[in-house]
Design a protein around this motif. Sequence first.
Motif, mmCIF file in Angstrom:
data_model
loop_
_atom_site.group_PDB
_atom_site.id
_atom_site.type_symbol
_atom_site.label_atom_id
_atom_site.label_comp_id
_atom_site.label_asym_id
_atom_site.label_seq_id
_atom_site.Cartn_x
_atom_site.Cartn_y
_atom_site.Cartn_z
ATOM 1 N N LYS A 1 0.923 -1.142 -0.011
ATOM 2 C CA LYS A 1 0.011 -0.012 -0.207
ATOM 3 C C LYS A 1 0.925 1.299 -0.083
ATOM 4 N N TYR A 2 1.743 1.285 0.790
ATOM 5 C CA TYR A 2 3.016 2.455 0.703
ATOM 6 C C TYR A 2 3.376 2.426 -0.740
ATOM 7 N N HIS A 3 3.871 1.864 -1.155
ATOM 8 C CA HIS A 3 4.364 1.678 -2.750
ATOM 9 C C HIS A 3 3.374 2.242 -3.687
ATOM 10 N N GLU A 4 2.139 1.633 -3.447
ATOM 11 C CA GLU A 4 1.085 2.329 -4.394
ATOM 12 C C GLU A 4 0.712 3.721 -4.059
ATOM 13 N N GLU A 5 0.733 4.309 -2.808
ATOM 14 C CA GLU A 5 0.371 5.767 -2.625
ATOM 15 C C GLU A 5 1.482 6.592 -3.228
ATOM 16 N N PHE A 6 2.642 6.079 -2.957
ATOM 17 C CA PHE A 6 3.989 6.500 -3.377
ATOM 18 C C PHE A 6 3.814 6.903 -4.801
ATOM 19 N N GLU A 7 3.454 5.797 -5.648
ATOM 20 C CA GLU A 7 3.378 5.972 -7.101
ATOM 21 C C GLU A 7 2.398 6.838 -7.542
ATOM 22 N N LYS A 8 1.239 6.727 -6.954
ATOM 23 C CA LYS A 8 0.189 7.472 -7.466
ATOM 24 C C LYS A 8 0.456 9.186 -7.224
ATOM 25 N N GLY B 1 -1.682 10.898 -10.257
ATOM 26 C CA GLY B 1 -2.509 10.000 -10.754
ATOM 27 C C GLY B 1 -3.764 10.393 -10.062
ATOM 28 N N GLU B 2 -3.743 11.030 -8.696
ATOM 29 C CA GLU B 2 -5.066 11.421 -7.959
ATOM 30 C C GLU B 2 -5.082 13.003 -7.630
#
Length: 246
Positions: free
Chosen positions: A121-128, A133-134
């Motif tokens: 989840k941390y990497h997903e939020e970091f990439e977004k 993206g958001e």
Amino acid sequence: MNPLCSRCDRVVYPTEKVNCLDKYWHKGCFSCEVCKMTLNMKNYKGFEKRPYCNAHYPKTSFTSVADTPENLRLKQQSKMQSQVLYKEEFEKNKGKGFSAVADTPELQRIKKTQDQISNIKYHEEFEKTRMGGEGPPQYPHSPQQNTTPAYQPPAASQNYHYEPEPAPAPAPAPAPVRQAAAAPPPSSGKRYRAVYDYTAADEDEVSFMDGDMILDVQQIDEGWMYGRVERTGQQGMLPANYVEAM
């Protein structure tokens, strides 16, 4: 009355009698049950009151326990007792800290899974956030839109005393490039002192150390001089930025 031989059922006389394994034998009848090799009191091995040699001695093997109803009942009872003891220990250590039950294999597996999910989840939020993206685009110079908190270094301890590292000693400037070797000029009596160590690079140069006195110095060009080292007595070319006038 003389006893009978356990092998041939004949009378055993005292001169040929062997008393072993609670039986009487003729010396020639005391042999291996399998290979019939004659044995004595030193090399025989008894099994169920019968003599055997070392090679044919019956090997004992473990038999597998069958899953009989009684064995299954005992197995289930042992498992239940283990669970009861575990729950009792858990209730005793309840409230004493998480470390009391943290070392069980099941809790270690759950903890590892939670750590992996948190990292994903941390990497997903970091990439977004990095790719935008958001949400609206983030401008670093706009305080109204930049909601990311600025990095603040931790407050220094009051007892911490910072001492700057001493500055390194300045390195000597590189020797100037010589265009061509010049002939030594006549002596004029000027004295110079070396401020750096120098090692001769050509045959017509001289080597010296920091603090050496250079006598009879003559200026050749902007970067080179000619002189004699007082300590060694050698004469030759030397770089002008390695010495200073006295």
